[in-house]
Design a protein around this motif. Structure first.
Motif, PDB file in Angstrom:
ATOM      1  N   TYR A 303      -6.581 -11.048   2.820  1.00  0.00           N
ATOM      2  CA  TYR A 303      -5.321 -11.795   2.713  1.00  0.00           C
ATOM      3  C   TYR A 303      -5.332 -12.648   1.441  1.00  0.00           C
ATOM      4  CZ  TYR A 303      -3.797 -10.553   7.449  1.00  0.00           C
ATOM      5  OH  TYR A 303      -3.373  -9.870   8.569  1.00  0.00           O
ATOM      6  N   SER A 304      -6.482 -13.217   1.106  1.00  0.00           N
ATOM      7  CA  SER A 304      -6.586 -14.016  -0.120  1.00  0.00           C
ATOM      8  C   SER A 304      -6.400 -13.162  -1.365  1.00  0.00           C
ATOM      9  CB  SER A 304      -7.944 -14.730  -0.180  1.00  0.00           C
ATOM     10  OG  SER A 304      -7.994 -15.805   0.723  1.00  0.00           O
ATOM     11  N   VAL A 305      -6.908 -11.931  -1.327  1.00  0.00           N
ATOM     12  CA  VAL A 305      -6.727 -11.022  -2.465  1.00  0.00           C
ATOM     13  C   VAL A 305      -5.238 -10.829  -2.748  1.00  0.00           C
ATOM     14  CG1 VAL A 305      -7.038  -8.650  -3.281  1.00  0.00           C
ATOM     15  CG2 VAL A 305      -8.926  -9.823  -2.146  1.00  0.00           C
ATOM     16  N   VAL A 306      -4.459 -10.648  -1.684  1.00  0.00           N
ATOM     17  CA  VAL A 306      -3.010 -10.474  -1.850  1.00  0.00           C
ATOM     18  C   VAL A 306      -2.372 -11.760  -2.365  1.00  0.00           C
ATOM     19  CG1 VAL A 306      -0.839  -9.987  -0.661  1.00  0.00           C
ATOM     20  CG2 VAL A 306      -2.897  -8.710  -0.054  1.00  0.00           C
ATOM     21  N   LEU A 307      -2.700 -12.876  -1.728  1.00  0.00           N
ATOM     22  CA  LEU A 307      -2.062 -14.150  -2.073  1.00  0.00           C
ATOM     23  C   LEU A 307      -2.416 -14.614  -3.476  1.00  0.00           C
ATOM     24  CD1 LEU A 307      -2.565 -15.984   1.333  1.00  0.00           C
ATOM     25  CD2 LEU A 307      -0.396 -15.189   0.367  1.00  0.00           C
TER      26      LEU A 307
END
Length: 427
Positions: A303-307
């Motif tokens: 999720y952090s990779v996307v954000l």
């Protein structure tokens, strides 16, 4: 004093990096007589606390290090060294959003130094945002063309973006290119670009100097494998996936996931990520799959990779859920506050902040957030009931527990709450 502390920290970062490049050995931080005397002269000072934070980090007691740094920042809120070290530790913990904030604050506190940018490069590298890594390295190289950290990370980024010729050029840098890590990178880049014989020369040279170098040995084995395969019909160097190929694999992954074949779906999404590390759909697929498996650490990471690349409300909600499952309620509440700016009535964000306020003992505010999250929702009613209980408003608490039981007669939280109320009244 802050300036002196900053430069101690700055030199320690530089020396650690050059040690990794094999340029020169690093003296232990804070071991000079003058440095030790400064601690003895100022017991309890923020310098002593900073050294304590470093000691905790060396022992991998990261929570202890953060507590010590909190005290440093209470005394000196704009201390660049403390902010940057805090960013490093948060990055170690995988708390990427909080790490970014710390690095940015450190950069603002000492804009003339590159350390904040170094931290942001590490962050974006960890989150596979290679384009951003290149942009940050370019900022450093515009002022310092021979900066070893920026040259190495630029080369690394080009390699991961499969721009192998650019990677070779950077790994072959006239000033930085003599270290083993740079030569290894050059060997792998040559191999991936199809220049197998040139790659073999590089790996053989490295093994001649250090026969136990496992990475060079693995490179030599890859070269030998490529030499066998390159004579086969249709052999070619692995290239980045085309958008059409990526879409096909994503479709297969979604179908596998819908059939409950999570392992197969993970492999397919992972394959897309290898070929196109900027593919948000693959990241979200991986995050969702790991969430369904209860692997909240991996889910949180993707999720952090996307954000890190772009705002995405679904990814933000997923990240908040993952942080809650990991018990990282402070970070979850911080992200929930960001989500509320876009969606003021978002129930997940409101309930997350409510629970965090409850944990802090701020029951009045927690109750307000629970009410905003859903006046008729059983879970929110239960949250309000416990807040009222903690505020000793027992009648309101009883009414709310009963309201929950009207909706869910077997609700354990409400049943236990009423039992505690009866016990409290007896006492």
């Amino acid at each position: 004093m802050q300036v002196a502390l900053y430069f101690y920290f700055y030199l320690s970062i530089l020396s650690s990096f050059f040690l990794n490049l094999g340029v020169f050995p690093v003296p232990a931080f804070g071991q000079t007589d003058g440095f030790r005397e400064s601690f003895l002269a100022e017991p309890g000072s923020f310098l002593r606390l900073f050294e304590l934070a470093l000691a905790h980090r060396r022992a991998w007691n990261l929570s202890g290090a953060l507590l010590a740094l909190d005290e440093v920042l209470r005394i000196a809120p704009r201390c660049p060294a403390a902010l940057l070290l805090r960013g490093e530790i948060l990055l170690d913990l995988g708390r990427y959003e909080a790490a970014r904030e710390a690095f940015q604050l450190g950069d603002e506190a000492a804009p003339e130094a590159p350390d904040g940018t170094y931290g942001l490069i590490k962050l974006n590298r960890a989150l596979l945002n290679w384009e951003r890594v290149l942009a940050l390295c370019k900022r450093i190289l515009s002022n310092s063309p021979d900066n070893a950290f920026a040259v190495l990370n630029s080369a690394w980024a080009h390699f991961n973006l499969r721009n192998y010729e650019d990677a070779v050029r950077l790994y072959d840098h006239p000033v930085c290119g003599k270290s083993r890590v740079m030569r290894l990178g050059k060997g792998w880049s040559l191999l991936r670009s199809g220049k197998v014989d040139d790659a073999r020369v590089v790996f053989q040279s490295l093994l001649k100097e250090l026969p136990t170098d496992l990475e060079a040995l693995r490179g030599k084995q890859e070269v030998e494998s490529a030499l066998l395969k390159q004579n086969l019909p249709g052999w070619r160097v692995t290239a980045a996936l085309t958008p059409e190929e990526a879409a096909s694999f994503l479709d297969l992954a979604s179908r596998a996931a819908s059939l409950g074949k999570i392992s197969e779906a993970l492999d397919l999404w992972g394959y897309v990520m290898q070929g196109r590390p900027d593919n948000a759909s693959a990241c979200l697929g991986l995050a969702g799959a790991y969430s369904s498996l209860g692997n909240w650490g991996q889910a949180s990471y993707y999720y952090s990779v996307v954000l890190n690349r772009q705002p995405d409300s679904d990814a933000l909600r997923g990240k908040i859920r993952a942080l809650g499952a990991l018990g990282q309620w402070a970070d979850a509440a911080s992200l929930s506050a960001d989500l509320l700016k876009k969606a003021p009535a978002d129930a997940l964000a409101l309930s997350t902040i409510a629970y965090f306020r409850y944990l802090l003992g701020d029951f009045e505010k927690a109750c307000g957030f629970y009410e905003r999250a859903g006046k008729d929702d059983s879970l929110m009613l239960l949250g309000r009931a416990w807040c009222k209980f903690m505020l000793k408003d027992f009648q309101a608490s009883r009414n709310l527990f009963k309201e929950v039981l009207q909706k869910e007669p077997a609700n354990v939280g409400a049943i236990e709450g009423l039992k505690l109320l009866e016990k409290s009244e007896e006492e």
